[in-house]
Enzyme design. Sequence first.
Site, short mmCIF file in Angstrom:
data_model
loop_
_atom_site.label_atom_id
_atom_site.label_comp_id
_atom_site.label_asym_id
_atom_site.label_seq_id
_atom_site.Cartn_x
_atom_site.Cartn_y
_atom_site.Cartn_z
N ASN A 67 0.80 -1.26 0.03
CA ASN A 67 0.00 -0.13 0.01
C ASN A 67 0.95 1.28 0.14
O ASN A 67 1.44 1.51 0.97
CB ASN A 67 -0.99 0.28 1.30
CG ASN A 67 -1.73 1.39 1.31
OD1 ASN A 67 -1.87 1.87 0.33
ND2 ASN A 67 -2.29 1.37 2.55
N TRP A 68 0.99 1.74 -1.23
CA TRP A 68 1.93 2.95 -1.43
C TRP A 68 1.08 4.22 -0.70
O TRP A 68 1.76 5.38 -0.57
CB TRP A 68 2.31 3.36 -2.56
CG TRP A 68 3.22 2.49 -3.29
CD1 TRP A 68 3.66 1.12 -2.83
CD2 TRP A 68 4.15 2.58 -4.28
NE1 TRP A 68 4.42 0.70 -3.71
CE2 TRP A 68 4.91 1.43 -4.62
CE3 TRP A 68 4.39 3.69 -4.96
CZ2 TRP A 68 6.01 1.35 -5.57
CZ3 TRP A 68 5.27 3.65 -6.13
CH2 TRP A 68 6.11 2.37 -6.41
N LYS A 69 -0.03 4.21 -0.31
CA LYS A 69 -0.55 5.39 0.34
C LYS A 69 -0.49 6.71 -0.44
O LYS A 69 -0.47 6.65 -1.85
CB LYS A 69 -0.09 5.72 1.96
CG LYS A 69 -0.13 4.23 2.48
CD LYS A 69 -0.02 4.47 3.96
CE LYS A 69 0.07 3.38 4.77
NZ LYS A 69 0.24 3.34 6.16
N HIS B 43 -9.50 0.95 5.20
CA HIS B 43 -8.13 1.10 6.00
C HIS B 43 -8.09 2.27 7.15
O HIS B 43 -9.05 3.00 6.96
CB HIS B 43 -6.87 1.73 4.93
CG HIS B 43 -5.70 1.66 5.44
ND1 HIS B 43 -5.03 2.89 6.08
CD2 HIS B 43 -4.66 0.95 5.03
CE1 HIS B 43 -3.88 2.35 6.57
NE2 HIS B 43 -3.47 1.35 5.97
N GLU C 298 -4.67 -4.91 10.86
CA GLU C 298 -3.74 -4.00 10.86
C GLU C 298 -4.00 -3.21 12.26
O GLU C 298 -5.01 -2.23 12.52
CB GLU C 298 -3.74 -2.76 9.77
CG GLU C 298 -5.23 -2.27 9.53
CD GLU C 298 -5.46 -1.21 8.68
OE1 GLU C 298 -4.35 -0.81 8.10
OE2 GLU C 298 -6.21 -0.35 8.75
N GLY D 203 2.99 2.47 10.95
CA GLY D 203 4.02 3.73 10.92
C GLY D 203 4.57 4.04 11.91
O GLY D 203 5.47 4.97 11.85
N SER E 142 3.67 -1.96 10.27
CA SER E 142 5.31 -2.05 10.35
C SER E 142 5.91 -3.21 9.90
O SER E 142 6.88 -3.64 10.73
CB SER E 142 5.63 -1.60 11.84
OG SER E 142 5.29 -0.17 12.20
N GLY F 216 3.04 -1.21 4.37
CA GLY F 216 3.20 0.09 3.93
C GLY F 216 4.33 0.72 3.40
O GLY F 216 4.74 0.70 2.16
N GLY F 217 5.00 1.54 4.26
CA GLY F 217 6.47 2.30 3.88
C GLY F 217 7.20 1.28 3.19
O GLY F 217 8.07 1.73 2.09
#
Length: 251
Positions: free
Chosen positions: A12-14, A99, A169, A175, A214, A235-236
Amino acid sequence: MTDHIRPLIAGNWKMNGLKASTAEFEAMLAGAAEVTGKADLLVCPPATLLAGFADKARGTRAVAVGAQDCHAKASGAHTGDLSAEMLADAGASAIIVGHSERRADHGESDVVVHQKTEAVWRAGLVAIVCVGETQQQRDAGQTLDILRGQLNLSLPQGSTAANLTVAYEPVWAIGTGLTPTAKDVEQIHAFIRTLLIERFNGEGARMRILYGGSVKPSNAAELMAVANVNGALVGGASLKAADFLAIAKGC
């Protein structure tokens, strides 16, 4: 990990990524052959990059492309919104709904998530439905009650292993660099699996349950080894091809 369920690593690049980020996606495509025996790969870039990524991936089947959200309606006077049909037309095969950042930033309720899930199916795509508790809810010992409520209200009755993936999640882990222990993840995923089986019978036994919060190369193997963890919503760490592929290798 539940052995008979093929894992999915979903990125998920957000709200990250410009056209120059296509290079990272191309690197994912190039390296995907190393992990295709272990897991399916899905990347959900911002909508501005979706069609371009889908064009790059077309014919390879190495990495699928998805979207991060959709509107519940197929079309209409909804300025700035995108329908599931539009996203399917752009090349999406799956859409994330519910989300925690959508729930928090846009006030999306379980009822709205339910409607969006049905919209994803209407477009012939797979819905990745997110559930999870906040730090305050966790501290109050409400985690299981929160998850039960979210799952009961967010998941439509027509849910199957083919059209639905659940992503757990913990909001407090997204994050932050914090992650629950493997034991905590095992207990919660077992609870989710039980609820899915109670409601959807054999389909619930076959549904993917992803862990999100994370996830990174250094903890992926431990998390992916947990029973009823059938992949990850990343995510990141999904913004870099090397990290994303390293996570998939942990399956």
